[in-house]
Motif scaffolding. Structure first.
Motif, PDB file in Angstrom:
ATOM      1  N   ILE A 140      71.820  56.904  23.100  1.00 59.15           N
ATOM      2  CA  ILE A 140      71.420  57.622  23.992  1.00 59.15           C
ATOM      3  C   ILE A 140      71.160  59.015  23.489  1.00 59.15           C
ATOM      4  O   ILE A 140      70.181  59.559  23.952  1.00 59.15           O
ATOM      5  N   ASP A 141      72.050  59.437  22.714  1.00 64.09           N
ATOM      6  CA  ASP A 141      71.921  60.747  21.992  1.00 64.09           C
ATOM      7  C   ASP A 141      70.495  60.851  21.659  1.00 64.09           C
ATOM      8  O   ASP A 141      70.177  59.887  20.808  1.00 64.09           O
ATOM      9  N   SER A 142      69.777  61.976  21.796  1.00 63.37           N
ATOM     10  CA  SER A 142      68.397  61.984  21.390  1.00 63.37           C
ATOM     11  C   SER A 142      68.122  61.938  19.859  1.00 63.37           C
ATOM     12  O   SER A 142      67.067  61.104  19.535  1.00 63.37           O
ATOM     13  N   GLU A 143      69.042  62.253  19.034  1.00 57.78           N
ATOM     14  CA  GLU A 143      68.898  62.241  17.322  1.00 57.78           C
ATOM     15  C   GLU A 143      69.220  60.930  17.142  1.00 57.78           C
ATOM     16  O   GLU A 143      68.480  60.335  16.265  1.00 57.78           O
ATOM     17  N   HIS A 144      70.018  60.364  17.719  1.00 56.15           N
ATOM     18  CA  HIS A 144      70.591  58.899  17.253  1.00 56.15           C
ATOM     19  C   HIS A 144      69.517  57.881  17.719  1.00 56.15           C
ATOM     20  O   HIS A 144      69.410  56.949  17.148  1.00 56.15           O
ATOM     21  N   LEU A 200      79.597  66.814  15.456  1.00 54.18           N
ATOM     22  CA  LEU A 200      79.868  65.447  16.326  1.00 54.18           C
ATOM     23  C   LEU A 200      78.952  64.529  16.127  1.00 54.18           C
ATOM     24  O   LEU A 200      79.219  63.406  15.532  1.00 54.18           O
ATOM     25  N   GLU A 201      77.772  65.008  16.023  1.00 52.44           N
ATOM     26  CA  GLU A 201      76.537  64.048  15.865  1.00 52.44           C
ATOM     27  C   GLU A 201      76.551  63.630  14.441  1.00 52.44           C
ATOM     28  O   GLU A 201      76.044  62.576  14.331  1.00 52.44           O
ATOM     29  N   LEU A 202      76.837  64.370  13.506  1.00 54.79           N
ATOM     30  CA  LEU A 202      76.994  63.781  12.253  1.00 54.79           C
ATOM     31  C   LEU A 202      77.872  62.653  12.092  1.00 54.79           C
ATOM     32  O   LEU A 202      77.693  61.729  11.363  1.00 54.79           O
TER      33      LEU A 202
HETATM   34 MG    MG Z   1      71.925  65.236  20.574  1.00 56.83          MG
END
Ligand code: MG
Length: 381
Positions: free
Chosen positions: A145-149, A216-218
């Motif tokens: 759901i994270d926009s980048e992922h 964290l996203e990395l």
């Molecule tokens: Mg994000």
């Protein structure tokens, strides 16, 4: 029609998920909230939920009273969260709780054979080594759901993941991009809580201000897409229009664009591969005119640098970084430490804490506890 459970239904992602369900007719079978009984009761009535979980057990009786005239059953605590995650009748579990406590419900959902729509990045940061093999073993899908992922996931559709060369992970830079440490010494929680593009909960907004969120996203991206730290390039893109991109071996780069509205990635995670009309504002590139790209400032943003190092080292280091950060953000919001102390604590802990074996859930919890204790002791003594 799909039946879903929403863990964290009263937060920013939770309420936006309900917005998507309202429009699409997806049935919300159950939902959980940390402590907002009033809103959870309202949601239960509107969606005719069969079960709710109030995480804060002290609020169990209040929750029961609020729903006394309905046939919604009430559970509480971690046990309740896991009950919602494992209910046979649900097809998909949306995990949008805040922090590492989302890990056990995620594992429970997977072991119960449910697909997971994941907004709780701490799940993968602390326990990716448990979650990804479990998802494979039980044949369940994890939809980001994270926009980048979500963007990366969308860019991978119809292509071969084996021919992926690198990931371009975009970052808005948060409210303090372009500032140096001197200028960040005295920033207040209020200043840190005003994000230029996205409207989000307080934990993630502070993470965005420190750039911990991108760190964290990395780590989240490493687990979701099976790439090395060196294959992920973080770039600052202030407008948050390009939500991330992937580069293939032939040199082609595919990006996903859209207005910064979480209901787009939420819809995709809930209805993959369908893309029904969202009713949202359309992206107008000419309204933006210019899209800009810059390098991140690793000298100013200690959290980002610490996370890159933790990602390279792997093992328990991401979990350590996350645990310290969860405590440090709380202490900053409570006015107990200055803004820059968050990054100092995360970096010091990642460099100095002993190594833990995180190959089991108990091991992850031990590393997480040590990290939290470290942060407390450093500040309080
Ligand atoms: Mg994000």
């Amino acid at each position: 029609m799909k039946k879903i459970a929403i863990l964290g239904s009263t937060g920013s992602i939770g309420t936006q998920t309900l917005d998507v369900c309202r429009r699409s007719g997806i049935e919300v079978y159950s939902a959980a909230a940390a402590s907002n009984t009033r809103l959870l009761a309202e949601q239960a009535r509107e969606f005719g939920m069969k079960k709710v979980c109030i995480f804060n057990s002290d609020k169990y009786n209040e929750m029961k009273t609020l729903l006394a005239d309905t046939d919604t059953s009430v559970v509480s605590g971690m046990e309740g969260l896991c009950e919602l995650a494992s209910d046979k009748i649900t097809d998909l579990v949306v995990n949008s709780v805040v922090g590492m406590l989302g890990l056990l419900p995620t594992l429970t959902a997977i072991e119960s054979g449910h697909d997971v729509a994941l907004a709780n990045k701490e799940t993968l940061v602390t326990g990716g080594q448990l979650v990804m093999p479990a998802a494979k073993k039980h044949g369940v899908k994890i939809y980001p759901i994270d926009s980048e992922h979500s963007a990366i996931f969308q860019c991978l559709q119809g292509n071969k993941a084996s021919q992926l060369r690198s990931i371009i992970l975009t970052a808005s830079g948060g409210p303090f991009f372009g500032k140096n440490k001197d200028e960040l010494k005295n920033v207040t929680a209020e200043q840190a809580l005003s994000h230029p593009n996205w409207s989000m909960g307080s934990k993630i907004t502070i993470d965005s201000a420190t750039m911990m969120n991108k760190g964290l996203e990395l780590i989240e991206a490493k687990w979701l897409f099976g790439v090395d730290t060196e294959q992920i390039n973080i770039i600052i893109h202030r407008q948050s229009v390009i939500h991330s991109a992937v580069e293939y071996n032939d040199g082609a780069v595919i990006a996903q664009l859209g207005i910064p509205d979480m209901r787009i990635p939420i819809s995709y995670a809930l209805m993959y591969p369908d893309r029904p009309d969202s009713g949202l504002k359309r992206l107008s590139l000419t309204d933006y005119g210019t899209l800009t790209f810059e390098k991140p400032d690793y000298d100013t943003f200690d959290c980002l640098r610490a996370c890159v190092n933790a990602a390279k080292e792997g093992g328990d280091r991401p979990c350590i970084a996350n645990g310290i950060n969860e405590i440090a953000v709380r202490m900053f919001l409570d006015g107990k430490i200055p803004f820059l102390r968050i990054g100092e604590l995360v970096e010091k802990g990642v460099c100095t804490l002993p190594v833990f074996d995180v190959s089991s859930y108990d091991g992850v919890c031990a590393a997480d506890s040590a990290a939290r204790e470290f942060a407390q002791k450093e500040v309080i003594g």
